[in-house]
Enzyme design. Structure first.
Site, mmCIF file in Angstrom:
data_model
loop_
_atom_site.group_PDB
_atom_site.id
_atom_site.type_symbol
_atom_site.label_atom_id
_atom_site.label_comp_id
_atom_site.label_asym_id
_atom_site.label_seq_id
_atom_site.Cartn_x
_atom_site.Cartn_y
_atom_site.Cartn_z
ATOM 1 N N ASP A 168 84.487 -62.352 6.618
ATOM 2 C CA ASP A 168 84.880 -61.157 5.488
ATOM 3 C C ASP A 168 85.114 -61.915 4.215
ATOM 4 N N HIS A 184 83.890 -46.112 -1.095
ATOM 5 C CA HIS A 184 83.373 -44.915 -0.592
ATOM 6 C C HIS A 184 83.917 -43.510 -0.501
ATOM 7 N N ASP A 219 84.872 -24.099 12.867
ATOM 8 C CA ASP A 219 86.465 -24.120 13.462
ATOM 9 C C ASP A 219 86.816 -25.688 13.369
ATOM 10 N N CYS A 277 91.285 -35.720 18.694
ATOM 11 C CA CYS A 277 91.584 -35.481 17.155
ATOM 12 C C CYS A 277 89.912 -35.841 16.605
ATOM 13 N N GLU A 286 89.792 -46.577 3.468
ATOM 14 C CA GLU A 286 91.207 -46.453 3.160
ATOM 15 C C GLU A 286 92.025 -45.548 4.374
ATOM 16 N N ASP A 302 86.387 -40.724 13.660
ATOM 17 C CA ASP A 302 85.519 -40.721 14.548
ATOM 18 C C ASP A 302 85.746 -41.575 16.121
HETATM 19 N N1 MGD Z 1 91.408 -45.055 7.724
HETATM 20 C C1 MGD Z 1 90.077 -45.026 8.125
HETATM 21 N N2 MGD Z 1 89.670 -45.447 9.035
HETATM 22 C C2 MGD Z 1 88.514 -45.521 9.446
HETATM 23 C C3 MGD Z 1 87.461 -45.053 8.550
HETATM 24 C C4 MGD Z 1 87.782 -44.176 7.479
HETATM 25 O O1 MGD Z 1 87.243 -43.739 6.748
HETATM 26 N N3 MGD Z 1 89.329 -44.361 7.222
HETATM 27 N N4 MGD Z 1 86.042 -44.894 8.783
HETATM 28 C C5 MGD Z 1 85.644 -45.352 10.144
HETATM 29 C C6 MGD Z 1 84.375 -45.708 10.291
HETATM 30 S S1 MGD Z 1 83.204 -44.424 10.267
HETATM 31 C C7 MGD Z 1 83.932 -46.832 10.000
HETATM 32 S S2 MGD Z 1 82.130 -47.152 10.076
HETATM 33 C C8 MGD Z 1 84.736 -47.910 10.143
HETATM 34 C C9 MGD Z 1 84.553 -48.919 9.282
HETATM 35 O O2 MGD Z 1 85.663 -49.677 8.836
HETATM 36 P P1 MGD Z 1 85.537 -51.274 9.095
HETATM 37 O O3 MGD Z 1 84.606 -51.832 10.094
HETATM 38 O O4 MGD Z 1 86.827 -52.064 8.850
HETATM 39 O O5 MGD Z 1 84.447 -51.410 7.684
HETATM 40 P P2 MGD Z 1 85.008 -51.327 6.066
HETATM 41 O O6 MGD Z 1 86.359 -51.001 5.749
HETATM 42 O O7 MGD Z 1 83.947 -50.772 5.488
HETATM 43 O O8 MGD Z 1 85.034 -52.956 5.754
HETATM 44 C C10 MGD Z 1 85.526 -53.689 6.383
HETATM 45 C C11 MGD Z 1 85.568 -55.195 5.776
HETATM 46 O O9 MGD Z 1 84.193 -55.455 5.608
HETATM 47 C C12 MGD Z 1 84.186 -56.551 4.319
HETATM 48 N N5 MGD Z 1 82.721 -56.899 4.098
HETATM 49 C C13 MGD Z 1 82.307 -56.316 2.933
HETATM 50 N N6 MGD Z 1 80.834 -56.908 2.717
HETATM 51 C C14 MGD Z 1 80.786 -57.464 3.772
HETATM 52 C C15 MGD Z 1 79.769 -58.404 4.201
HETATM 53 O O10 MGD Z 1 78.559 -58.272 3.751
HETATM 54 N N7 MGD Z 1 79.700 -59.005 5.237
HETATM 55 C C16 MGD Z 1 80.974 -59.095 6.006
HETATM 56 N N8 MGD Z 1 81.101 -60.020 7.064
HETATM 57 N N9 MGD Z 1 82.198 -58.454 5.598
HETATM 58 C C17 MGD Z 1 81.699 -57.696 4.629
HETATM 59 C C18 MGD Z 1 85.124 -55.915 3.587
HETATM 60 O O11 MGD Z 1 85.722 -56.999 2.788
HETATM 61 C C19 MGD Z 1 86.227 -55.227 4.454
HETATM 62 O O12 MGD Z 1 87.371 -55.973 4.563
HETATM 63 O O13 MGD Z 1 86.158 -47.486 9.998
HETATM 64 C C20 MGD Z 1 86.585 -46.347 10.743
HETATM 65 N N10 MGD Z 1 87.988 -46.282 10.583
HETATM 66 N N1 MGD Z 2 76.953 -43.892 0.371
HETATM 67 C C1 MGD Z 2 77.726 -44.096 1.560
HETATM 68 N N2 MGD Z 2 77.244 -43.474 2.678
HETATM 69 C C2 MGD Z 2 77.806 -43.732 3.906
HETATM 70 C C3 MGD Z 2 78.839 -44.516 4.079
HETATM 71 C C4 MGD Z 2 79.213 -45.319 2.948
HETATM 72 O O1 MGD Z 2 80.034 -46.288 3.054
HETATM 73 N N3 MGD Z 2 78.738 -45.042 1.768
HETATM 74 N N4 MGD Z 2 79.182 -44.826 5.357
HETATM 75 C C5 MGD Z 2 78.242 -44.412 6.423
HETATM 76 C C6 MGD Z 2 79.270 -44.333 7.539
HETATM 77 S S1 MGD Z 2 79.841 -45.640 8.300
HETATM 78 C C7 MGD Z 2 79.508 -43.024 8.313
HETATM 79 S S2 MGD Z 2 80.371 -43.071 9.810
HETATM 80 C C8 MGD Z 2 79.010 -41.910 7.777
HETATM 81 C C9 MGD Z 2 80.200 -40.584 7.883
HETATM 82 O O2 MGD Z 2 79.694 -39.435 7.549
HETATM 83 P P1 MGD Z 2 80.292 -38.043 7.732
HETATM 84 O O3 MGD Z 2 80.368 -38.038 9.072
HETATM 85 O O4 MGD Z 2 79.273 -37.236 7.118
HETATM 86 O O5 MGD Z 2 81.435 -38.260 7.098
HETATM 87 P P2 MGD Z 2 82.486 -37.337 6.169
HETATM 88 O O6 MGD Z 2 82.442 -37.767 4.822
HETATM 89 O O7 MGD Z 2 83.886 -37.424 7.006
HETATM 90 O O8 MGD Z 2 81.900 -35.870 6.078
HETATM 91 C C10 MGD Z 2 82.295 -34.983 7.264
HETATM 92 C C11 MGD Z 2 82.498 -33.652 6.694
HETATM 93 O O9 MGD Z 2 82.862 -32.729 7.652
HETATM 94 C C12 MGD Z 2 83.824 -31.931 7.597
HETATM 95 N N5 MGD Z 2 84.376 -31.553 8.536
HETATM 96 C C13 MGD Z 2 85.651 -32.023 9.184
HETATM 97 N N6 MGD Z 2 85.899 -31.526 10.472
HETATM 98 C C14 MGD Z 2 84.954 -30.283 10.514
HETATM 99 C C15 MGD Z 2 84.662 -29.555 11.680
HETATM 100 O O10 MGD Z 2 85.388 -29.479 12.508
HETATM 101 N N7 MGD Z 2 83.852 -28.477 11.301
HETATM 102 C C16 MGD Z 2 82.813 -28.335 10.331
HETATM 103 N N8 MGD Z 2 81.837 -27.762 10.330
HETATM 104 N N9 MGD Z 2 83.049 -29.633 9.465
HETATM 105 C C17 MGD Z 2 84.000 -30.766 9.375
HETATM 106 C C18 MGD Z 2 84.616 -32.429 6.420
HETATM 107 O O11 MGD Z 2 85.186 -31.774 5.591
HETATM 108 C C19 MGD Z 2 83.722 -33.313 5.645
HETATM 109 O O12 MGD Z 2 83.032 -32.845 4.409
HETATM 110 O O13 MGD Z 2 78.535 -42.026 6.542
HETATM 111 C C20 MGD Z 2 77.813 -42.718 6.256
HETATM 112 N N10 MGD Z 2 77.328 -42.833 4.938
HETATM 113 S S1 SF4 Z 3 92.890 -42.804 14.632
HETATM 114 FE FE1 SF4 Z 3 91.400 -41.200 14.181
HETATM 115 S S2 SF4 Z 3 91.207 -40.108 15.951
HETATM 116 FE FE2 SF4 Z 3 93.097 -41.352 16.107
HETATM 117 S S3 SF4 Z 3 94.692 -40.121 15.211
HETATM 118 FE FE3 SF4 Z 3 93.961 -41.197 13.530
HETATM 119 S S4 SF4 Z 3 92.509 -39.830 12.468
HETATM 120 FE FE4 SF4 Z 3 93.021 -39.049 14.505
HETATM 121 MO MO MO Z 4 81.065 -45.397 10.424
#
Ligand code: MGD
Ligand code: MGD
Ligand code: SF4
Ligand code: MO
Length: 739
Positions: A204, A675, A466, A17, A606, A21
């Protein structure tokens, strides 16, 4: 176009999936070439690694709004007026326009932004293309996530470690908050470790889900993690809780570190972080005394003003407590012996050193650019066998802010062609207004997407991608853990859709790089990458669902560490060479004022969405219809804000709108901005589908004083703002407004 798997009536396969990520391997079922169901894995070891986003894959992959045909812009940029064209025509025109831009402005005027895990099948070909073309300007969302952590970890011990959570007896979560529906496999590992008696320490500002279950919760002031960790280091050094043998034999810079941490007595750290001194000491002791302790990667310290120090301090703590490359500690996995890495396919040597030096960020914020990769090169080759080895895609990137400045203002040189693949660029970096200006100032924008995002709305060409159920793959972990996981296609992609492999190959062949792009389909490139294993993809698929070599520990005893000294560099010689402080420090962010009394932080992912995605998927959106600010009850009361009412979060530079959610677990004086929110349902009514209404990127600035020095990372965790009640944003649907 992708080669479509033949449609038989029903197929079941193992697919990885990519909705988030973390990459769970699931069972995917299709009928008549269409994905119909996602099931949990049938191996009990991983059957719990599934969340409700994963099971919504059929709704996502078969969504009526999924892009199916290449589109060419016919109106003003962003006006959402398109002509449908064939894939071949789109590729011909893109290639021609690209060549004109390169002839006029040079190859460095071409930039790529991508995240890599969702498009999955790029196989490093994007950078191969850029390297042959002569452009160093590749950026990614991982610049604000694990990618930059990887680059910074390598300064200290030459590799990005992977935590052995399952065997750890203490787990430190710096904000990181995995849940049942957020990074589910990591959540499951933490739960299992806890069931075996592991302690958890959660840092946190909020009583997060993980904080509720923690042995110790430090309710920190946002943005002060580096200060807190300096406090931990102070306790550990003062009380002799470090591994003296490892420090003596394998670390350099210990005395300098001691002198630095002496600048952070606990009273000072308590004042900076808002955490009681005794509690800080208790946490440091619990961590240092544990028999196997991990600090799993966290995005929190990827997004702070002193990110580099915050990440380096985690690395330093891991090392001095003797937790490097041991069972229950932080594993330095190295590379999978049977698999060619993306870096091997990227042809970095084809990019001339003078072009590398033009990489945006190379001079100013070099830590994850080519400049640092060049310094690490011989050491990486010595220890890991590859000079340009990349990890989590984050180790030789351009700096996003510098790229957007060049795109918007032409300084230090113009960037005029922008390729965005699987990345919603407009909302996914700091300073959304600047990104918007940058995109408006392009001569060519190509978006490779599955939905019409605000970023795609600004493109000249939108190419349908795709999705994971439609393509074969072997998922590695971008040289982080050395695991290989099978991912099988079970469904047919839309006829005019392409994989990113197809896209880069077809573009390369059109601009004369055909001899370097000889793989004709995904199977050929998978065979090439698996060649060192002696297996073809077909054989891998028939015999293995997953391949995880048996870990070896304390490998540094044979090889040393991949740093200039061969040791763990508590004081970093590379940072010193680059002209930075070789030791970690805390850098205070702008404090709240009378007019802007809150500390605002972004994040708190979320459950129903991954980042900016899925707001158009009914089964998921219904779980969280509208964006929310979190505030403490006392703050809400003072500001006359009621739970569920709409409010505006204002900074001196911008504002965003969301609903108030009163959370007793918030730290007082803090507010969380979500975000990734935009409103797909408003497409055609609101400009760019409401991309500026609720997105955190509107608020975060990236002026020089607000960037981390060494990496140029923006500060998302704690900046001043205020909340005022307001009307709901105009043009919203009933669902959005009422939830
Ligand atoms: N369902 C779902 N799961 C995800 C993602 C998603 O978009 N949706 N994204 C994935 C990705 S790419 C990432 S990077 C991870 C991120 O996911 P997490 O690592 O869980 O990060 P966040 O949810 O951004 O924030 C986690 C906690 O950081 C706290 N926090 C805010 N500011 C600070 C600070 O300055 N210091 C400290 N110590 N804590 C602080 C917030 O209160 C929050 O409870 O989640 C992954 N999992
Ligand atoms: N302002 C702000 N910027 C951030 C963050 C934040 O908290 N605030 N978080 C950062 C973090 S932790 C992360 S991990 C990054 C995540 O950054 P991105 O990985 O760019 O996260 P997404 O918003 O999921 O955007 C992915 C896009 O890819 C598309 N997509 C999904 N599957 C496929 C596919 O199979 N093929 C193609 N071509 N497209 C696809 C989706 O429709 C979506 O629009 O963002 C970072 N940037
Ligand atoms: S945790 Fe991520 S990779 Fe695993 S089923 Fe959920 S969305 Fe897919
Ligand atoms: Mo991330």
């Amino acid at each position: 176009m992708s080669v479509a798997p033949s449609s038989s009536s029903r197929r079941t396969g193992y697919s990885v999936c990519t909705i988030c990520d973390i990459g769970c391997q699931l069972r995917a079922v299709s009928e008549e070439g269409r994905l119909t169901r996602i099931l949990a894995h049938d191996s009990p070891a991983v059957a719990r690694n599934i969340c409700f986003k994963g099971t919504a894959a059929p709704q996502i992959h078969n969504h009526p709004e999924r892009l199916r045909v290449p589109l060419k812009r016919i109106g003003e940029r962003g006006a959402d007026r398109w002509e449908e064209i064939s894939y071949e025509q789109a590729m011909d025109e893109i290639a021609q326009r690209l060549e004109t831009i390169v002839d006029t402005h040079g190859p460095e005027a071409v930039a790529v932004s991508t995240s890599g895990w969702n498009t999955q099948t790029t196989h490093g070909l994007d950078r191969r293309f850029l390297n042959l073309l002569g452009s160093p300007n590749w950026i990614s969302g991982v610049a604000l996530c694990a990618g930059n952590t990887a680059a910074v970890n390598r300064l200290t011990y030459g590799w990005m470690p992977f935590p052995d959570i399952g065997n750890a007896s203490c787990i430190v979560l710096l904000g990181h908050n995995p849940r049942k529906h957020s990074w589910t496999p990591v959540f499951n590992l933490i739960e299992a470790a806890r069931a075996k008696g592991a302690d958890t320490i959660v840092v946190d500002p909020r009583v997060s889900e993980q904080a509720q279950k923690a042995t110790l919760h430090l309710q920190i002031r946002a943005g002060t993690d580096a200060a807190l960790l300096l406090g931990w280091a102070k306790v550990i050094l003062d009380e002799g809780l470090f591994d003296a043998d490892f420090v003596r034999d394998w670390c350099i810079g210990f005395d300098a570190l001691r002198a630095r941490v002496d600048e952070y007595p606990l009273e000072r750290v308590a004042a900076l972080t808002g955490v009681d001194a005794e509690r800080i000491a208790q946490a440091a002791r619990l961590y240092a005394n544990a028999d196997g302790a991990v600090i799993p990667w966290t995005p929190i310290t990827d997004q702070q003003l002193d990110s580099t120090s915050g990440i380096r301090l985690q690395a330093i703590l891991r090392a001095i407590t003797g937790n490097l490359d041991v069972v229950g500690g932080e594993m330095l996995h190295g590379l999978h012996p049977g698999w060619r890495t993306e870096a091997e396919l990227q042809l970095h040597d084809a990019l001339a050193p003078e072009q590398r030096a033009k990489q945006l960020g190379y001079a100013t914020h070099p830590v994850y650019t080519y400049r640092t990769a060049e310094l690490l090169r011989p050491h990486l080759e010595r220890v890991w066998g590859q000079p340009w080895v990349d990890q989590v895609m984050g180790c030789h990137m351009a700096n996003p802010t510098e790229v957007f400045r060049a795109m918007a203002d032409g300084k230090p040189y113009p960037v005029k062609a922008f390729f965005t693949l699987g990345n919603n660029t407009l909302l996914s970096y700091p300073n959304q207004r600047q990104i918007h200006r940058a995109l408006l100032n392009q001569d060519l924008i190509v978006a490779h997407e599955i939905f019409m995002t605000p970023t795609a709305l600004l493109a000249d060409y939108v190419l349908p991608g795709d999705v994971f159920s439609e393509r074969d793959h072997v998922a590695d972990t971008w040289a982080w853990a050395n695991r290989l996981t099978l991912s099988e296609a079970v469904a047919d992609p839309p006829a005019q859709a392409s994989s990113t492999f197809r896209f880069w190959t077809d573009l390369a062949r059109r601009v004369g790089f055909g001899e370097h792009f000889r793989w004709n389909d995904l199977e050929e490139i998978l065979d090439h990458r698996l060649e060192p294993s002696g297996q073809t993809f077909a054989e891998f698929r028939a015999s293995k669902l997953m391949d995880l070599p048996r870990p070896q520990f304390r490998k540094y005893r044979r090889t040393g560490f991949a740093t200039p000294s061969g040791k763990v560099e508590l004081a970093s010689s590379i940072l010193a060479d680059l002209g930075f402080d070789p030791l970690p420090y805390h850098r205070p962010a702008p404090a709240p004022t009378k007019d802007y009394p809150y500390l605002v932080f972004s994040g708190v992912r979320e459950d129903p969405f991954f980042q900016t995605g899925q707001r158009n998927i009914g089964v998921l959106r219904r779980r969280s219809p509208a964006p929310r600010f979190f505030v403490h009850p006392d703050d809400a009361k003072r500001d006359d804000l009621l739970d569920g009412q709409w409010a505006r979060l204002e900074t001196p530079h911008g504002h965003v709108t969301a609903k108030i959610e009163v959370q007793p677990g918030m730290r007082r004086g803090h507010v969380r901005v979500p975000h990734g929110w935009w409103y797909p349902e408003t497409r055609g009514r609101l400009d760019l589908a409401g991309a500026f209404i609720s997105s955190d990127a509107v608020l975060t600035l990236d002026s020089d004083d607000l960037l981390d020095h060494e990496q140029g990372i923006p500060h998302f965790k704690g900046y001043p703002g205020r909340l005022v009640a307001c009307e709901p944003p105009a043009g919203m649907s009933k669902t959005t407004l009422e939830g």
